[in-house]
Design a protein around this motif. Sequence first.
Motif, PDB file in Angstrom:
ATOM      1  N   GLY A 363      33.913  37.052  32.793  1.00  0.00           N
ATOM      2  CA  GLY A 363      35.008  37.697  32.079  1.00  0.00           C
ATOM      3  C   GLY A 363      34.617  38.940  31.321  1.00  0.00           C
ATOM      4  N   VAL A 364      33.342  39.045  30.911  1.00  0.00           N
ATOM      5  CA  VAL A 364      32.927  40.172  30.079  1.00  0.00           C
ATOM      6  C   VAL A 364      31.870  41.028  30.781  1.00  0.00           C
ATOM      7  CG1 VAL A 364      31.931  40.841  27.877  1.00  0.00           C
ATOM      8  CG2 VAL A 364      33.460  38.872  27.991  1.00  0.00           C
ATOM      9  N   SER A 437      45.599  38.377  37.100  1.00  0.00           N
ATOM     10  CA  SER A 437      44.722  39.304  36.384  1.00  0.00           C
ATOM     11  C   SER A 437      43.520  38.565  35.832  1.00  0.00           C
ATOM     12  CB  SER A 437      45.484  39.986  35.233  1.00  0.00           C
ATOM     13  OG  SER A 437      45.932  39.018  34.303  1.00  0.00           O
ATOM     14  N   GLY A 438      42.414  39.308  35.646  1.00  0.00           N
ATOM     15  CA  GLY A 438      41.212  38.732  35.048  1.00  0.00           C
ATOM     16  C   GLY A 438      40.451  37.825  36.000  1.00  0.00           C
ATOM     17  N   ALA A 469      43.000  41.425  39.089  1.00  0.00           N
ATOM     18  CA  ALA A 469      42.038  40.317  39.132  1.00  0.00           C
ATOM     19  C   ALA A 469      40.709  40.818  39.675  1.00  0.00           C
ATOM     20  CB  ALA A 469      42.566  39.179  40.003  1.00  0.00           C
ATOM     21  N   HIS A 470      39.608  40.283  39.133  1.00  0.00           N
ATOM     22  CA  HIS A 470      38.308  40.732  39.612  1.00  0.00           C
ATOM     23  C   HIS A 470      37.492  39.625  40.263  1.00  0.00           C
ATOM     24  CE1 HIS A 470      37.753  39.594  35.353  1.00  0.00           C
ATOM     25  NE2 HIS A 470      36.578  39.145  35.748  1.00  0.00           N
ATOM     26  N   GLY A 504      33.998  41.743  45.239  1.00  0.00           N
ATOM     27  CA  GLY A 504      33.646  40.403  44.778  1.00  0.00           C
ATOM     28  C   GLY A 504      34.789  39.428  44.950  1.00  0.00           C
ATOM     29  N   LEU A 505      36.011  39.887  44.700  1.00  0.00           N
ATOM     30  CA  LEU A 505      37.188  39.026  44.872  1.00  0.00           C
ATOM     31  C   LEU A 505      37.374  38.652  46.333  1.00  0.00           C
ATOM     32  CD1 LEU A 505      39.665  37.668  43.635  1.00  0.00           C
ATOM     33  CD2 LEU A 505      40.905  39.828  43.902  1.00  0.00           C
ATOM     34  N   HIS A 506      37.172  39.626  47.231  1.00  0.00           N
ATOM     35  CA  HIS A 506      37.269  39.347  48.668  1.00  0.00           C
ATOM     36  C   HIS A 506      36.234  38.304  49.088  1.00  0.00           C
ATOM     37  CE1 HIS A 506      36.941  40.947  53.064  1.00  0.00           C
ATOM     38  NE2 HIS A 506      37.674  39.845  52.988  1.00  0.00           N
ATOM     39  N   ALA A 507      34.996  38.435  48.580  1.00  0.00           N
ATOM     40  CA  ALA A 507      33.947  37.465  48.900  1.00  0.00           C
ATOM     41  C   ALA A 507      34.292  36.076  48.380  1.00  0.00           C
ATOM     42  CB  ALA A 507      32.611  37.936  48.327  1.00  0.00           C
ATOM     43  N   ASP A 508      34.883  36.017  47.177  1.00  0.00           N
ATOM     44  CA  ASP A 508      35.283  34.721  46.617  1.00  0.00           C
ATOM     45  C   ASP A 508      36.338  34.048  47.489  1.00  0.00           C
ATOM     46  OD1 ASP A 508      33.582  35.074  44.505  1.00  0.00           O
ATOM     47  OD2 ASP A 508      35.113  35.828  43.132  1.00  0.00           O
ATOM     48  N   LEU A 509      37.312  34.817  47.970  1.00  0.00           N
ATOM     49  CA  LEU A 509      38.376  34.252  48.799  1.00  0.00           C
ATOM     50  C   LEU A 509      37.844  33.789  50.153  1.00  0.00           C
ATOM     51  CD1 LEU A 509      41.193  36.836  47.976  1.00  0.00           C
ATOM     52  CD2 LEU A 509      41.131  34.441  47.288  1.00  0.00           C
TER      53      LEU A 509
END
Length: 559
Positions: A363-364, A437-438, A469-470, A504-509
């Motif tokens: 988050g930070v 978001s976030g 969202a990240h 990073g979001l694409h990799a998480d999904l």
Amino acid sequence: MTVGGSRFPGALGAMLMEILPFLRGVASDIGGALGDDHPGLIPTVMAAYVLTSFLTGFAFIVLGLLRLGTVVRLPFPPSTAPLTLGNVATTLFAKEHLGLLAASFFPAFNLSVSLRSKFLEAWTRGAVKSAYYIPVYLLSVPALFWIVVGSLHIPHEHLVAAGWLFTINTESKSSTGLVSSWNYWTLFDFRLVEWRALNNAIQNIVLLVVIGVLNLPIFVPSLAFSLDVAYNMNHELLGQGIANLFAGVVGTVPNILQFSYSVYFTRAKGGRFELWLVILLTGGLFLSASSLLPYIPTILASALVLFLGIELFLGAIWETSASLAPLEWAVVIGTLAACTFLGFAEGFGIGIGAATVVYLMYGVIDSPARAEPLGEWSDGHDMEISTKTPAFTPRQYSRAQTPEIIASTDGQMSVDTRTAEGSQLLEHVNARIVALSGYIFFASVPSMENKLLASKVPGELVILDVTGAHRIETTAAGCLTRCVRELELKNSRIIVCGLARNSGLHADLVRGEVPLTFDAYGEVDEKQILAFGTRRACLLWCQHQRNKGMPLDHQPSGE
């Protein structure tokens, strides 16, 4: 749990094994205050146990009403010393215990292997996937045991002394017969309860309640992920609270939704008619256990416990290694090691602390300000170099001010959030917008499901805007996959916008096995989720659907 207390199929509640040390602590504290020979010792201990059930129930109900849902002992002989880390090697692998260990471990290990073997599945024509396979396999263990014992003519007394059979304490039976062997209500005598002695057990009572309350938010998302079903944490909290109040009324210890029991009961198709036969057999065994138990080999119980342990270990360690981020997986390993070598309560605290640090990093630390080229920034934020196009923010997009498609001076398409024509476009394709978001983690799952599945209108297009969202946790990614399947039943679909390739979001999904496709120019499988890097690309696709005037399913996704 089975009359509406939980929305999970096959949900089972039972005493949480982790509270056993605290139950023992309560009894020891009260015993130290009253003395072992005090006539009120047992009634006071029973009253304390009932009190923990009521306190746990009240805690769950308060959390539910406030809607805060978003925020193995092996069968060694009786003379064996208690198992600790200091003596585990000499106890487990002592010469006199190797037979018990092998007879318990190998049936459990073979069962786990057979459930995963593609060769056995093909050879048995799918029999290993049958709901009957696990119970029939386990029941074959005592059958084989007595065949071997009968052929070797081993005396019954020798089997009991060596730990192969359970022992029954016949000295505690009274002359009143069957009832006294199970009717624990005779232990309650409120005239003898020494309420002052409860002050000595306050610490263990509080810890017992806290451990029970903290485990439910862990079990529920894990159970939803394993069973691949939606859940409502507030409903589970209220149902669990009522279950514990009922436990207090009938005079027993706190209970909680059980992860392992519920998973395997559901996988065994526990909702079938055979369930009633199991209930009748269980009731009969409850009343006649003291007569049957001496003939049940201990390796049946230990093989079952080891099988559950192997399955849970593989599910938590091996299978998650492919779906969790390295840092998340490290938290799992660290918590497991801490619980093993330091104790459950200590390991639990370390796990909570480590998870908090991870979320802080995501988050930070993982989202600092970044300098980007102007061209990429403009495209990423759907801004056109045109006087006709105002600033376009996620907050505006999530409100009723939906964008209009208008022509710009360079022939490209731009957006304007100030007029109502864009609203007509999205209304024409029956679109609804949900923004994230976030850092999206397990606590975000209930609200995400509620928003995605909010409408019951068939044929709806849900635009999931992830521009803000990240990162997303595996549990939340699994929730997205479930929502896609549920919307398919309503002839609706989800598309994602604001998702950058290889981010990073694409990799998480991808790690969460979300079926994404960025190819919006050909035929797209209805089980795939269309993804767009920008909101403008998403809106152009929506305009294309309007121009074609075709339903959303079974059609090309764009030109």
